[in-house]
Write a protein that holds these residues in place. Structure first.
Motif, mmCIF file in Angstrom:
data_model
loop_
_atom_site.group_PDB
_atom_site.id
_atom_site.type_symbol
_atom_site.label_atom_id
_atom_site.label_comp_id
_atom_site.label_asym_id
_atom_site.label_seq_id
_atom_site.Cartn_x
_atom_site.Cartn_y
_atom_site.Cartn_z
ATOM 1 N N GLN A 123 -7.434 3.757 -8.237
ATOM 2 C CA GLN A 123 -6.134 4.388 -8.449
ATOM 3 C C GLN A 123 -6.216 5.899 -8.235
ATOM 4 O O GLN A 123 -5.303 6.511 -7.669
ATOM 5 C CB GLN A 123 -5.624 4.078 -9.856
ATOM 6 C CG GLN A 123 -5.240 2.623 -10.085
ATOM 7 C CD GLN A 123 -3.974 2.236 -9.343
ATOM 8 O OE1 GLN A 123 -3.069 3.053 -9.157
ATOM 9 N NE2 GLN A 123 -3.911 0.992 -8.893
ATOM 10 N N ARG A 124 -7.330 6.493 -8.645
ATOM 11 C CA ARG A 124 -7.484 7.943 -8.492
ATOM 12 C C ARG A 124 -7.658 8.345 -7.030
ATOM 13 O O ARG A 124 -7.222 9.423 -6.613
ATOM 14 C CB ARG A 124 -8.677 8.446 -9.315
ATOM 15 C CG ARG A 124 -8.446 8.413 -10.824
ATOM 16 C CD ARG A 124 -9.523 9.185 -11.569
ATOM 17 N NE ARG A 124 -10.849 8.577 -11.444
ATOM 18 C CZ ARG A 124 -11.341 7.668 -12.291
ATOM 19 N NH1 ARG A 124 -10.618 7.250 -13.312
ATOM 20 N NH2 ARG A 124 -12.561 7.174 -12.124
ATOM 21 N N SER A 125 -8.308 7.496 -6.240
ATOM 22 C CA SER A 125 -8.600 7.863 -4.858
ATOM 23 C C SER A 125 -7.575 7.319 -3.863
ATOM 24 O O SER A 125 -7.740 7.475 -2.655
ATOM 25 C CB SER A 125 -10.000 7.369 -4.460
ATOM 26 O OG SER A 125 -10.064 5.949 -4.519
ATOM 27 N N TYR A 126 -6.525 6.692 -4.359
ATOM 28 C CA TYR A 126 -5.475 6.181 -3.482
ATOM 29 C C TYR A 126 -4.738 7.349 -2.822
ATOM 30 O O TYR A 126 -4.488 8.383 -3.436
ATOM 31 C CB TYR A 126 -4.483 5.334 -4.293
ATOM 32 C CG TYR A 126 -3.218 5.008 -3.537
ATOM 33 C CD1 TYR A 126 -3.207 4.039 -2.543
ATOM 34 C CD2 TYR A 126 -2.035 5.694 -3.800
ATOM 35 C CE1 TYR A 126 -2.050 3.757 -1.839
ATOM 36 C CE2 TYR A 126 -0.870 5.421 -3.101
ATOM 37 C CZ TYR A 126 -0.878 4.445 -2.121
ATOM 38 O OH TYR A 126 0.269 4.174 -1.423
ATOM 39 N N ILE A 127 -4.365 7.168 -1.564
ATOM 40 C CA ILE A 127 -3.613 8.168 -0.818
ATOM 41 C C ILE A 127 -2.250 7.587 -0.488
ATOM 42 O O ILE A 127 -2.151 6.580 0.225
ATOM 43 C CB ILE A 127 -4.330 8.543 0.494
ATOM 44 C CG1 ILE A 127 -5.718 9.101 0.193
ATOM 45 C CG2 ILE A 127 -3.511 9.538 1.298
ATOM 46 C CD1 ILE A 127 -6.594 9.187 1.418
ATOM 47 N N SER A 128 -1.199 8.185 -1.000
ATOM 48 C CA SER A 128 0.149 7.732 -0.681
ATOM 49 C C SER A 128 0.519 8.283 0.685
ATOM 50 O O SER A 128 0.665 9.504 0.856
ATOM 51 C CB SER A 128 1.141 8.204 -1.746
ATOM 52 O OG SER A 128 2.417 7.654 -1.518
ATOM 53 N N ALA A 129 0.635 7.385 1.663
ATOM 54 C CA ALA A 129 0.821 7.845 3.038
ATOM 55 C C ALA A 129 1.637 6.842 3.834
ATOM 56 O O ALA A 129 1.490 5.633 3.663
ATOM 57 C CB ALA A 129 -0.541 8.036 3.718
ATOM 58 N N GLY A 249 7.378 -8.510 7.844
ATOM 59 C CA GLY A 249 5.997 -8.564 7.393
ATOM 60 C C GLY A 249 5.573 -9.962 7.018
ATOM 61 O O GLY A 249 6.145 -10.953 7.469
ATOM 62 N N ILE A 250 4.570 -10.038 6.142
ATOM 63 C CA ILE A 250 3.956 -11.307 5.802
ATOM 64 C C ILE A 250 4.516 -11.817 4.475
ATOM 65 O O ILE A 250 4.985 -11.040 3.646
ATOM 66 C CB ILE A 250 2.419 -11.159 5.722
ATOM 67 C CG1 ILE A 250 1.722 -12.516 5.749
ATOM 68 C CG2 ILE A 250 2.005 -10.359 4.494
ATOM 69 C CD1 ILE A 250 0.203 -12.418 5.936
ATOM 70 N N SER A 356 1.499 4.494 16.168
ATOM 71 C CA SER A 356 2.445 5.584 16.426
ATOM 72 C C SER A 356 3.549 5.145 17.374
ATOM 73 O O SER A 356 4.681 5.650 17.297
ATOM 74 C CB SER A 356 1.702 6.790 17.013
ATOM 75 O OG SER A 356 1.034 6.423 18.210
ATOM 76 N N GLY A 357 3.241 4.185 18.242
ATOM 77 C CA GLY A 357 4.245 3.696 19.176
ATOM 78 C C GLY A 357 5.136 2.625 18.600
ATOM 79 O O GLY A 357 6.238 2.395 19.098
ATOM 80 N N ILE A 358 4.672 1.952 17.551
ATOM 81 C CA ILE A 358 5.456 0.887 16.938
ATOM 82 C C ILE A 358 6.336 1.436 15.820
ATOM 83 O O ILE A 358 7.523 1.132 15.734
ATOM 84 C CB ILE A 358 4.520 -0.205 16.364
ATOM 85 C CG1 ILE A 358 3.695 -0.849 17.483
ATOM 86 C CG2 ILE A 358 5.325 -1.255 15.603
ATOM 87 C CD1 ILE A 358 4.509 -1.610 18.496
ATOM 88 N N ASN A 359 5.757 2.235 14.954
ATOM 89 C CA ASN A 359 6.445 2.642 13.736
ATOM 90 C C ASN A 359 7.294 3.894 13.894
ATOM 91 O O ASN A 359 7.967 4.299 12.953
ATOM 92 C CB ASN A 359 5.430 2.861 12.607
ATOM 93 C CG ASN A 359 4.910 1.551 12.052
ATOM 94 O OD1 ASN A 359 4.927 0.530 12.737
ATOM 95 N ND2 ASN A 359 4.449 1.565 10.822
ATOM 96 N N GLU A 360 7.242 4.503 15.072
ATOM 97 C CA GLU A 360 8.085 5.666 15.327
ATOM 98 C C GLU A 360 8.692 5.541 16.718
ATOM 99 O O GLU A 360 8.237 4.743 17.546
ATOM 100 C CB GLU A 360 7.274 6.962 15.220
ATOM 101 C CG GLU A 360 6.822 7.276 13.803
ATOM 102 C CD GLU A 360 6.094 8.598 13.692
ATOM 103 O OE1 GLU A 360 6.156 9.215 12.626
ATOM 104 O OE2 GLU A 360 5.450 9.011 14.678
ATOM 105 N N ILE A 361 9.707 6.336 16.977
ATOM 106 C CA ILE A 361 10.351 6.294 18.300
ATOM 107 C C ILE A 361 9.974 7.505 19.148
ATOM 108 O O ILE A 361 10.382 7.602 20.301
ATOM 109 C CB ILE A 361 11.886 6.222 18.176
ATOM 110 C CG1 ILE A 361 12.445 7.436 17.432
ATOM 111 C CG2 ILE A 361 12.305 4.922 17.506
ATOM 112 C CD1 ILE A 361 13.965 7.501 17.439
ATOM 113 N N GLY A 406 4.219 0.865 6.291
ATOM 114 C CA GLY A 406 5.190 1.280 7.301
ATOM 115 C C GLY A 406 6.628 1.163 6.862
ATOM 116 O O GLY A 406 7.540 1.376 7.678
ATOM 117 N N GLN A 407 6.873 0.834 5.576
ATOM 118 C CA GLN A 407 8.251 0.588 5.170
ATOM 119 C C GLN A 407 9.152 1.785 5.420
ATOM 120 O O GLN A 407 10.242 1.651 5.986
ATOM 121 C CB GLN A 407 8.311 0.167 3.700
ATOM 122 C CG GLN A 407 9.703 -0.254 3.274
ATOM 123 C CD GLN A 407 9.728 -0.911 1.904
ATOM 124 O OE1 GLN A 407 10.176 -0.308 0.944
ATOM 125 N NE2 GLN A 407 9.247 -2.142 1.826
#
Length: 607
Positions: A123-129, A249-250, A356-361, A406-407
């Motif tokens: 939890q401490r080393s998680y990166i919200s990205a 998604g899944i 970068s090509g899928i999740n952005e335009i 990617g939400q």
């Protein structure tokens, strides 16, 4: 020639000799990790504290850990059958026990859902990205090794299941912005995917290849689809336009959306009838026709139900020769086998690309805008507020359940693309009986998608179109898709905040939002075989499939002693459920606990 190794320990020595004793190791998320390479480096760092190993990754895959005795009896053989042989990742074992030494760091930007809730170091080393930012964060950390599982065809190697971040990193390396080793581990179960991830062997600095480092791919079994998910799926399928674009998604809800689209395509009469039965708003428009032009998928995750949409003739609109562009994939063994055995010209219709090509335009914006017409980005949330915010990745105390992934990227695309919509799906309720709780809340201390990006929210009770609505109208629409057991309290909170007028009353049409009504509405489709528990195949055998609804009833009764006792009492006079007790090891119970379990199973099987 690229050096080839059969011994992961020897390869680890070669990596350390090349980059030194500070290793910043980038690993693809999910399936694409080179497990033997990783474990060899972890072993070196455990033995030698002068080596500093910094792992940056996401979605570390681990088999589920059954909690109750009954879960162990049912899931144990299935886990062994579907996930047995997959080599555990050593850093994950250490991290889960909070036992990582000071010279090994692990940063993740997405967790396998729920697996790290009770692991403080993780939890401490998680990166919200956002998914699209992860490659940049890895580069900032000074990545010097990327280790990836690859497929082989002749002298070519494919990034296969994980082109996502690796292709973006390689683009930076070609531009002279970074210098890292790309290390591959060959796995012959991976399908060779053509496209941008099809690379010459000399793109890799080192390769691990040999019979001793082959392993079965991680292949989670399919989830059965409950009534709530099917209702959500049919509602969402009514929002998809022929000739449009889809992303999802899944999980059970995505499978339900896919099955809803197939029923709409093959049996539009049944589809329309089902949606009308599910929706109390009989005037609601429903897209009902079959897919003449078909759909195109631009999706970070290539899930197996998208392959089923292609087989059904729904996914057929092509962009640059492909019906799907994806960033990574993960699924059951039948999915991997289908891709491996598919003729090459057909497999070429499923192209893997950089995230970068899928999740952005951006980058090739004109072409992406032209391709992603009438896009419907379907993603799930855990909770939503009456004001339209979505909670998808974490809890109000700051602990992370999964990740943003990617939400947000797809929500942003929904607002950037003409005609596009973001569809957030969630069951209105979690739990049952006295343990039932609303997933629609007045407010929550954590959010993933803020309310100013509210668009479409779908529960089993209907569709709430929120884009551009006032706070008052947003609340009213969210109340209409909330479970009726919780509507009065939710409405009272909105009134106390002055967001809804004191005299407002929820219309009669929306005051029968109950699981019983949903079950009744779905019954004709269930009876016609158009809403089966497992529409796209299963890793469960016939006996296990028969046990699924039985165990579902018992799970719903957990925490409700009266409900469990009722099943035990009913089981005293009920027959055994076929071979179910034998499969659970309860045919001849020996202890008191086993006798009670056996009776509960008998009672739940009797209905």
């Amino acid at each position: 020639m690229t050096p080839r190794f059969t011994d992961p320990d020897a390869l680890a020595d070669a990596i350390i000799e090349r980059v030194g004793r500070r290793i910043v190791l980038g690993l693809p998320l999910g399936l694409g990790k080179a497990n033997h390479v990783v474990n060899a480096l972890v072993a070196r760092a455990l033995k030698d504290p002068s080596i500093h190993l910094h792992v940056f990754t996401a979605l570390t895959l681990e088999p589920p850990r059954p909690k109750s005795d009954l879960e162990k009896r049912f899931l144990g053989p299935i886990i062994e059958r579907t996930l047995g042989g997959y080599p555990a990742l050593a850093y994950a074992e250490l991290q889960r026990r909070d036992a990582l030494p000071s010279n090994i760091e692990v940063d993740e930007f997405f967790f396998q859902a729920g697996t790290r809730l009770s692991t403080p170091s993780a939890q401490r080393s998680y990166i919200s990205a956002n998914y699209t930012h992860a490659a940049g964060y890895l580069r900032e950390r000074g990545v010097n090794v990327v280790a990836q599982l690859v497929a082989r065809r002749g002298d070519r190697l494919s990034l296969s299941c994980n082109t996502d971040i690796t292709l973006d990193l390689l683009a930076a390396r070609r531009a002279g912005q970074d210098d890292f080793m790309l290390v591959g581990q060959v796995n012959d179960e991976l399908p060779f995917m053509p496209g941008d991830g099809d690379l010459p062997a000399d793109a890799f600095s080192h390769l691990l290849d040999g019979p001793d480092v082959q392993f079965p791919l991680f292949a989670p079994p399919k989830e059965p689809i409950p009534d709530a998910s099917y209702a959500i799926g049919f509602h969402a399928a009514s929002l998809v336009r022929d000739g449009g674009t889809i992303q999802m998604g899944i999980g059970a809800i995505s499978d339900a959306v896919a099955q809803g689209l197939i029923v709409r395509h093959r049996r539009p009469d049944v589809f329309v009838d089902t949606v009308r039965r599910l929706s109390p708003d009989q005037a609601a428009p429903v897209a009902c026709g079959p897919f003449e032009m078909g759909l195109y998928a631009a999706t970070e995750m290539f899930v197996d139900c998208l392959l089923d949409l292609w087989r059904a003739g729904v996914l057929k609109r092509q962009v640059d020769g492909a019906v799907l562009h994806g960033g990574f994939f993960l699924g059951p063994r039948a999915f991997y086998r289908a891709l491996r055995e598919m003729p090459e010209d057909e497999r070429a219709k499923f192209q893997m690309q950089a995230i970068s090509g899928i999740n952005e335009i951006y980058g090739d914006e004109a072409a992406r805008r032209a391709a992603r017409v009438d896009a419907r980005f379907v993603n799930t949330a855990m909770m939503a507020t009456l004001l339209g915010a979505a909670v998808s990745d974490g809890l109000d105390d700051g602990r992370v359940v999964s990740g943003v992934g990617g939400q947000y990227n797809f929500v942003a695309q929904a607002f950037a693309l003409e005609g596009a919509r973001s569809i957030i799906t969630l069951p209105a309720v979690r739990g049952s009986g006295r343990k039932a709780a609303s997933n629609i809340l007045w407010s929550y201390a954590h959010g993933t998608i803020p309310r100013h990006l509210k668009d479409v929210v779908v529960t089993e009770y209907g569709v709430a179109d929120l884009r551009g609505r006032t706070d008052r109208d947003t609340i009213v629409r969210m109340l209409s898709i909330a479970d009726s057991r919780f509507q009065p309290e939710l409405l009272d909170e909105a009134k106390r905040a002055g967001k809804v007028e004191a005299g407002y009353v929820i219309p009669e049409a929306f005051r029968n939002n109950t699981p019983e009504r949903i079950a009744e509405a779905l019954k004709p489709a269930r009876d016609a075989g158009l809403a089966p528990l497992l529409p796209f195949g299963s890793d469960f055998d016939a006996v296990e499939q028969g046990l699924l609804p039985v165990l579902g009833r018992l799970k719903a009764a957990q925490g409700d002693s009266r409900a469990l006792l009722a099943y035990v009492w009913k089981g005293l006079g009920a027959p055994a459920p076929g071979d179910g007790l034998r499969r659970l090891g309860l045919e001849q119970p020996r202890t008191l606990n086993e006798r009670v379990l056996a009776l509960a199973v008998r009672g739940a099987a009797a209905g």
